[in-house]
Write a protein that holds these residues in place. Structure first.
Motif, mmCIF file in Angstrom:
data_model
loop_
_atom_site.group_PDB
_atom_site.id
_atom_site.type_symbol
_atom_site.label_atom_id
_atom_site.label_comp_id
_atom_site.label_asym_id
_atom_site.label_seq_id
_atom_site.Cartn_x
_atom_site.Cartn_y
_atom_site.Cartn_z
ATOM 1 N N LEU A 144 -38.768 -15.203 9.985
ATOM 2 C CA LEU A 144 -39.243 -15.303 8.602
ATOM 3 C C LEU A 144 -38.261 -16.048 7.703
ATOM 4 O O LEU A 144 -37.035 -15.986 7.913
ATOM 5 N N ALA A 145 -38.814 -16.694 6.692
ATOM 6 C CA ALA A 145 -37.992 -17.470 5.746
ATOM 7 C C ALA A 145 -36.870 -16.611 5.174
ATOM 8 O O ALA A 145 -35.723 -17.054 5.076
ATOM 9 N N GLU A 146 -37.172 -15.363 4.825
ATOM 10 C CA GLU A 146 -36.125 -14.543 4.182
ATOM 11 C C GLU A 146 -34.963 -14.293 5.158
ATOM 12 O O GLU A 146 -33.811 -14.214 4.747
ATOM 13 N N ASP A 147 -35.262 -14.179 6.441
ATOM 14 C CA ASP A 147 -34.185 -13.970 7.420
ATOM 15 C C ASP A 147 -33.347 -15.243 7.575
ATOM 16 O O ASP A 147 -32.126 -15.192 7.759
ATOM 17 N N ILE A 148 -34.020 -16.388 7.509
ATOM 18 C CA ILE A 148 -33.294 -17.665 7.611
ATOM 19 C C ILE A 148 -32.401 -17.850 6.385
ATOM 20 O O ILE A 148 -31.234 -18.241 6.496
ATOM 21 N N ILE A 149 -32.945 -17.518 5.225
ATOM 22 C CA ILE A 149 -32.149 -17.647 3.989
ATOM 23 C C ILE A 149 -30.897 -16.770 4.102
ATOM 24 O O ILE A 149 -29.783 -17.204 3.785
ATOM 25 N N ALA A 150 -31.091 -15.560 4.603
ATOM 26 C CA ALA A 150 -29.936 -14.650 4.733
ATOM 27 C C ALA A 150 -28.887 -15.247 5.674
ATOM 28 O O ALA A 150 -27.687 -15.220 5.386
ATOM 29 N N MET A 151 -29.342 -15.847 6.786
ATOM 30 C CA MET A 151 -28.379 -16.447 7.729
ATOM 31 C C MET A 151 -27.615 -17.593 7.076
ATOM 32 O O MET A 151 -26.402 -17.719 7.233
ATOM 33 N N ARG B 137 -41.163 -42.902 4.099
ATOM 34 C CA ARG B 137 -40.949 -41.436 4.177
ATOM 35 C C ARG B 137 -41.247 -40.948 5.588
ATOM 36 O O ARG B 137 -42.307 -41.251 6.142
ATOM 37 N N ILE B 138 -40.352 -40.167 6.131
ATOM 38 C CA ILE B 138 -40.526 -39.762 7.515
ATOM 39 C C ILE B 138 -40.071 -38.312 7.710
ATOM 40 O O ILE B 138 -39.069 -37.897 7.132
ATOM 41 N N ASN B 139 -40.862 -37.557 8.445
ATOM 42 C CA ASN B 139 -40.452 -36.207 8.843
ATOM 43 C C ASN B 139 -40.289 -36.195 10.353
ATOM 44 O O ASN B 139 -41.219 -36.543 11.077
ATOM 45 N N VAL B 140 -39.116 -35.820 10.792
ATOM 46 C CA VAL B 140 -38.850 -35.761 12.231
ATOM 47 C C VAL B 140 -38.825 -34.291 12.639
ATOM 48 O O VAL B 140 -38.145 -33.472 12.011
ATOM 49 N N HIS B 141 -39.557 -33.997 13.675
ATOM 50 C CA HIS B 141 -39.639 -32.628 14.157
ATOM 51 C C HIS B 141 -38.486 -32.364 15.117
ATOM 52 O O HIS B 141 -38.387 -33.017 16.142
ATOM 53 N N LEU B 142 -37.619 -31.420 14.743
ATOM 54 C CA LEU B 142 -36.455 -31.131 15.584
ATOM 55 C C LEU B 142 -36.041 -29.680 15.340
ATOM 56 O O LEU B 142 -35.653 -29.322 14.233
ATOM 57 N N ASP B 143 -36.145 -28.860 16.371
ATOM 58 C CA ASP B 143 -35.885 -27.426 16.195
ATOM 59 C C ASP B 143 -34.462 -27.029 16.533
ATOM 60 O O ASP B 143 -34.024 -25.935 16.172
ATOM 61 N N THR B 144 -33.778 -27.881 17.305
ATOM 62 C CA THR B 144 -32.469 -27.476 17.821
ATOM 63 C C THR B 144 -31.602 -28.697 18.104
ATOM 64 O O THR B 144 -32.121 -29.771 18.400
ATOM 65 N N VAL C 112 -28.257 -22.463 11.510
ATOM 66 C CA VAL C 112 -27.099 -22.916 10.733
ATOM 67 C C VAL C 112 -26.641 -24.318 11.167
ATOM 68 O O VAL C 112 -26.418 -25.188 10.314
ATOM 69 N N PRO C 113 -26.530 -24.590 12.489
ATOM 70 C CA PRO C 113 -26.143 -25.958 12.878
ATOM 71 C C PRO C 113 -27.095 -27.029 12.328
ATOM 72 O O PRO C 113 -26.649 -28.096 11.906
ATOM 73 N N LEU C 114 -28.388 -26.730 12.294
ATOM 74 C CA LEU C 114 -29.322 -27.720 11.734
ATOM 75 C C LEU C 114 -29.053 -27.944 10.252
ATOM 76 O O LEU C 114 -29.047 -29.078 9.767
ATOM 77 N N ALA C 115 -28.824 -26.850 9.531
ATOM 78 C CA ALA C 115 -28.557 -26.993 8.085
ATOM 79 C C ALA C 115 -27.286 -27.807 7.870
ATOM 80 O O ALA C 115 -27.223 -28.661 6.969
ATOM 81 N N ARG C 116 -26.280 -27.575 8.689
ATOM 82 C CA ARG C 116 -25.022 -28.344 8.549
ATOM 83 C C ARG C 116 -25.275 -29.815 8.859
ATOM 84 O O ARG C 116 -24.786 -30.702 8.160
ATOM 85 N N PHE C 117 -26.050 -30.058 9.914
ATOM 86 C CA PHE C 117 -26.419 -31.429 10.293
ATOM 87 C C PHE C 117 -27.079 -32.118 9.098
ATOM 88 O O PHE C 117 -26.764 -33.262 8.751
ATOM 89 N N VAL D 80 -39.039 -19.806 15.466
ATOM 90 C CA VAL D 80 -39.580 -18.816 16.401
ATOM 91 C C VAL D 80 -38.492 -17.774 16.659
ATOM 92 O O VAL D 80 -37.359 -18.120 17.000
ATOM 93 N N LYS D 81 -38.862 -16.522 16.458
ATOM 94 C CA LYS D 81 -37.888 -15.430 16.587
ATOM 95 C C LYS D 81 -37.444 -15.251 18.040
ATOM 96 O O LYS D 81 -38.208 -15.514 18.968
ATOM 97 N N ASN D 82 -36.227 -14.784 18.190
ATOM 98 C CA ASN D 82 -35.618 -14.573 19.513
ATOM 99 C C ASN D 82 -35.516 -15.871 20.303
ATOM 100 O O ASN D 82 -35.564 -15.875 21.526
ATOM 101 N N LEU D 83 -35.460 -16.976 19.591
ATOM 102 C CA LEU D 83 -35.333 -18.264 20.267
ATOM 103 C C LEU D 83 -34.380 -19.210 19.537
ATOM 104 O O LEU D 83 -33.466 -19.748 20.146
ATOM 105 N N VAL D 84 -34.616 -19.404 18.233
ATOM 106 C CA VAL D 84 -33.866 -20.469 17.546
ATOM 107 C C VAL D 84 -32.836 -19.941 16.543
ATOM 108 O O VAL D 84 -32.294 -20.727 15.767
ATOM 109 N N GLU D 85 -32.551 -18.660 16.595
ATOM 110 C CA GLU D 85 -31.596 -18.101 15.621
ATOM 111 C C GLU D 85 -30.281 -18.891 15.623
ATOM 112 O O GLU D 85 -29.730 -19.212 14.572
ATOM 113 N N ALA D 86 -29.810 -19.262 16.821
ATOM 114 C CA ALA D 86 -28.519 -19.945 16.902
ATOM 115 C C ALA D 86 -28.601 -21.390 16.402
ATOM 116 O O ALA D 86 -27.580 -22.060 16.257
ATOM 117 N N ASP D 87 -29.804 -21.884 16.135
ATOM 118 C CA ASP D 87 -29.969 -23.280 15.698
ATOM 119 C C ASP D 87 -30.064 -23.427 14.181
ATOM 120 O O ASP D 87 -29.936 -24.531 13.653
#
Ligand code: SAM
Ligand code: SF4
Length: 328
Positions: free
Chosen positions: A206-213, A116-123, A172-177, A163-170
């Motif tokens: 916040l989680a709710e904002d990510i869910i909405a995106m 089991r492995i968790n890889v830290h990747l924000d973008t 959806v691409p991460l979820a698709r990945f 992190v707000k005002n930083l990773v918003e554009a990441d």
């Protein structure tokens, strides 16, 4: 006797930091320069960590996660993994890593018994990766994820700090990945654990904002019922059946009431919470005490556990150690 605290919470989950060092410098965890690391003789040796886990298992610990700092900068980590995987009673062994050295070590870790492995990747964006980590290592992390998939690791999860005002554009691409590869993305709300006090509530995506995106761009999400109620992540599946995501919403939905975790720092301090102010020195016991002394110290630490952190209150006091020195 199992580890039950004064609020009735059972503790069977141990996170072990094996080093406070790291090969990258995520701004929300470590300062860019001038970090003072623990001297080597203060860091627990593999035999000491193994003994700690053997004793913790007699108190009901069943899940063990190896973390850091960056665990893969600790020399010969597969040797420790092999020792921990062999302990009867450890039912679940996992590793959290930034992935930079994972490509070169994935095979040895797998052979040592890790699955089991968790890889830290924000973008997935090279420039933003550099901005966040102050290193240009995105390609190595992506390659490591592919190597782990080929080797048969599972589940592989990705930890993305939100992190707000930083990773918003990441987001959806991460979820698709993840959807394309059967990897769960876990979005972690930015927590006040950075070394430079950069955190404030306004910087938490916040989680709710990510869910909405995600729902807007990909499609509806359904909360997965019946999961482990003590797991920190709330998990969702996409309604089209392809892929899932999780949210560690420590700020907007604290999960302290279900917490089952204790943490051992690389320098041998036991902590009942990421945000704990007090800690129990178990290194001195590992270097001069009996197993019974160790059991008593673990029990005492769990008995003293507070009800929960107070990130959301004006009383909140950040812990004296930043994330890399606690073990996330
Ligand atoms: N170096 C490894 C890594 O980055 O995964 C393991 C240690 S790191 C401290 C563990 C996890 O903590 C990371 O995966 C990252 O997602 C999370 N993290 C670090 N700083 C954080 C912060 N200020 N708020 C929320 N999560 C954070
Ligand atoms: Fe290193 Fe992990 Fe902290 Fe990033 S989050 S600086 S990878 S320990």
């Amino acid at each position: 006797m199992n580890l039950v605290d004064s609020f009735g919470r059972l503790h069977d989950n141990l996170r072990i930091s094996v080093t406070d060092r790291c090969n990258i410098r995520c701004f929300y965890c470590m300062p860019e320069a001038g970090v003072k690391f623990q001297p080597h003789d203060q860091i627990l040796r593999f035999e000491e960590i193994e003994r700690f886990v053997r004793v913790a298992v007699t108190l009901g610990v069943r899940k063990v996660r190896v973390t850091g700092g960056e665990p893969l900068v600790r020399k010969d980590l597969p040797v420790l993994i092999r020792k921990l995987a062999a302990i009867e009673g450890v039912q679940d062994l996992a590793l959290t890593t930034n992935g930079v050295l994972l490509g070169e070590q994935a095979r040895a870790l797998y052979d040592a018994g890790l699955r089991r492995i968790n890889v830290h990747l924000d973008t997935l964006d090279r420039e933003r990766f550099k901005q966040i980590t102050r290193r240009d290592d995105l390609a190595k992390v992506l390659e490591a994820i592919e190597i782990c998939r080929e080797l048969g690791y599972g589940p592989i999860k990705i930890n993305a700090v939100a992190v707000k005002n930083l990773v918003e554009a990441d987001i959806v691409p991460l979820a698709r990945f993840g959807r394309e590869r059967g990897i769960e993305i876990r979005y972690i709300e930015f927590m006040p654990l950075d070394a430079q006090n950069l955190w404030d509530r306004g910087r938490v995506l916040l989680a709710e904002d990510i869910i909405a995106m995600l729902e807007r761009e990909i499609g509806p999400l359904e909360e997965i019922a019946g999961g482990d109620p003590r797991a920190p992540a709330t998990e969702y599946r996409f309604a089209d059946g392809i892929g899932r995501v999780g949210f560690i919403a420590s700020v907007s939905r604290p999960f302290c009431l279900n917490c089952n975790r204790i943490r051992l720092t690389a320098d041998g301090k036991l902590r009942y919470c990421l945000f704990a102010i007090e800690e129990t020195d178990v290194r001195s016991i590992l270097r001069g005490g009996s197993d019974e002394d160790l059991r008593a110290a673990i029990r005492a630490n769990v008995s003293a556990k507070w009800l929960g952190h107070e990130i959301n209150s004006t009383q909140f006091v950040p812990p004296p150690r930043p994330m890399y020195s606690i073990g996330g």
